[in-house]
Write a protein that holds these residues in place. Structure first.
Motif, mmCIF file in Angstrom:
data_model
loop_
_atom_site.group_PDB
_atom_site.id
_atom_site.type_symbol
_atom_site.label_atom_id
_atom_site.label_comp_id
_atom_site.label_asym_id
_atom_site.label_seq_id
_atom_site.Cartn_x
_atom_site.Cartn_y
_atom_site.Cartn_z
ATOM 1 N N VAL A 123 0.843 -1.188 0.000
ATOM 2 C CA VAL A 123 0.000 0.000 0.000
ATOM 3 C C VAL A 123 0.883 1.245 0.000
ATOM 4 O O VAL A 123 1.874 1.320 0.728
ATOM 5 N N TRP A 124 0.516 2.237 -0.823
ATOM 6 C CA TRP A 124 1.259 3.500 -0.826
ATOM 7 C C TRP A 124 1.095 4.184 0.516
ATOM 8 O O TRP A 124 -0.006 4.262 1.070
ATOM 9 N N VAL A 125 2.208 4.681 1.072
ATOM 10 C CA VAL A 125 2.163 5.373 2.359
ATOM 11 C C VAL A 125 3.048 6.618 2.313
ATOM 12 O O VAL A 125 3.982 6.712 1.513
ATOM 13 N N ARG A 126 2.732 7.561 3.197
ATOM 14 C CA ARG A 126 3.599 8.725 3.362
ATOM 15 C C ARG A 126 4.865 8.294 4.092
ATOM 16 O O ARG A 126 4.785 7.618 5.128
ATOM 17 N N PRO A 127 6.040 8.646 3.591
ATOM 18 C CA PRO A 127 7.276 8.154 4.219
ATOM 19 C C PRO A 127 7.479 8.647 5.643
ATOM 20 O O PRO A 127 8.120 7.969 6.450
ATOM 21 N N GLU A 128 6.930 9.817 5.981
ATOM 22 C CA GLU A 128 7.204 10.367 7.306
ATOM 23 C C GLU A 128 6.431 9.681 8.423
ATOM 24 O O GLU A 128 6.884 9.588 9.567
ATOM 25 N N ASP A 129 5.211 9.164 8.148
ATOM 26 C CA ASP A 129 4.428 8.529 9.221
ATOM 27 C C ASP A 129 3.672 7.276 8.783
ATOM 28 O O ASP A 129 2.932 6.687 9.555
ATOM 29 N N HIS A 130 3.867 6.853 7.512
ATOM 30 C CA HIS A 130 3.195 5.678 6.955
ATOM 31 C C HIS A 130 1.676 5.798 6.962
ATOM 32 O O HIS A 130 0.957 4.803 7.030
ATOM 33 N N GLY A 131 1.181 7.032 6.895
ATOM 34 C CA GLY A 131 -0.240 7.231 6.655
ATOM 35 C C GLY A 131 -0.577 6.869 5.225
ATOM 36 O O GLY A 131 0.250 7.026 4.317
ATOM 37 N N THR A 132 -1.789 6.376 5.004
ATOM 38 C CA THR A 132 -2.159 5.861 3.677
ATOM 39 C C THR A 132 -2.839 6.880 2.786
ATOM 40 O O THR A 132 -3.097 6.603 1.620
ATOM 41 N N GLY A 133 -3.153 8.041 3.323
ATOM 42 C CA GLY A 133 -3.969 8.986 2.572
ATOM 43 C C GLY A 133 -5.422 8.904 2.981
ATOM 44 O O GLY A 133 -6.220 9.788 2.686
#
Length: 342
Positions: A123-133
């Protein structure tokens, strides 16, 4: 997709069950159907102790060259080891083979084949906190691409949980404490209920388990250890056929429970993941890590990117972001603890 070199072939309901790499680590020998110790052709220095991607590639090559076992595998033999070594160092392997095949590995070799094991993406995640959007939804570990780039070394998966588990836990706690209420989307709930109701009402002629097998066979044949353009495109064509058949499945829960419904959901998600995997593999026209393209055997520096799939036919190149300072510090901390343990 990383392939583990030693997955069981039989029995069918346990196909893919892994035989620990400890079997090779303790002195297990790999042979083809001709009795040849074939690793001497692929890594004469490390032999069976080579990296799992090389061993899987070697076994796959032997099988495709017609030197595999009758069931399409190779032999992993530990029977030359002292019985005491097997019982004390490989007890789980011994027990597993006895339970699944009534095979005594102190006397007989194990028939194995490369098996899809670890996803290098997710799943794509934000690198800073691994939020998915999706607000409040995070992904770590094998659900998301992580620290390992194009290949994961054996035993390294836990570093993702140790590093990102802490970061995500902090981010989730901050997100939760900032909410004045737990908001739920009535529309999303309605969509989910409708999907369940639709499957429960499905009474088509297609069998869910048969389609799961078809999907597995397509991916094994066309997106396996070694890929090429023609094979991947043929795989996409066959996936399209299976996707059409999924619309005609029959789901029949019975007194034993709702396993059929669970398999139907699994089938739908597996088909989605299969298409993403094949379309991304087509786009990555190079050989990198555990991704082997026979028609593009060299590494392409221009493809040191993440390929982001967001629907059929949509694959975008995303520059790999630098590692945030906090994550780099945690990685160093985990690494130093590991050295102390060693």
């Amino acid at each position: 997709m990383q392939f583990h070199p030693s997955g069981l072939i039989a029995p069918e309901n346990a196909a893919g069950t892994l035989v620990s790499e400890a079997a090779r680590g303790e002195g297990g020998i790999l042979r083809n159907q001709l009795g040849e110790r074939f690793m001497s052709r692929y890594d004469p220095e490390r032999m069976e102790l080579s990296t799992r991607d090389r061993v899987a590639l070697a076994a796959y090559t032997e099988i495709k060259a017609g030197c595999g076992t009758p069931d399409g595998g190779v032999w992993l033999d530990v029977s030359h080891l002292p019985r005491e070594t097997i019982m004390t160092r490989l007890p789980r392997v011994y027990q597993t083979l006895l339970e699944l095949q009534m095979l005594d590995i102190t006397k007989e070799p194990i028939e194995i084949a490369p098996t899809a094991h670890y996803s290098m993406g997710g799943v794509w995640v934000r690198p800073e906190d691994h939020g998915t959007g999706v607000d409040g939804l995070y992904a770590i570990g094998e659900a998301a691409s992580g620290l390992h780039g194009a290949n994961r070394l054996g035993g390294n998966s836990l570093i993702e949980l140790l590093v990102f588990g802490r970061i995500v836990g902090q981010a989730a706690a901050e997100y939760s404490t900032g909410l004045d209420a737990q908001r739920r989307s009535a529309e999303a709930l309605d969509v989910a209920r409708a999907e369940v109701d639709e499957l429960l009402a499905a009474d088509g002629p297609e069998n869910v388990r048969a389609l799961q097998r078809a999907l597995r066979d397509i991916m094994t044949e066309h997106a396996g250890v070694i890929r090429d353009e023609n094979g991947l495109r043929q795989g996409l064509a066959e996936l399209t056929t299976v996707e059409a058949r999924i619309g005609d499945v029959g789901v029949h829960p019975d007194i034993a429970g709702f396993q059929d419904l669970a398999h139907a959901f699994d089938l739908k998600s597996a088909a989605l993941a299969a298409r993403a995997t094949v379309e991304a593999a087509l786009e990555r026209r190079e050989t990198r890590g555990c991704h082997n393209r026979s028609d593009y055997p060299e590494l392409d520096p221009a493809l040191q990117v993440n390929l982001v799939w967001s629907g059929p036919g949509s694959v975008a190149r995303e520059t790999i972001p630098p590692i945030p300072d906090e994550i780099a510090a945690l990685m160093r901390e985990v690494s130093s603890v590991g050295k102390l343990v060693e």
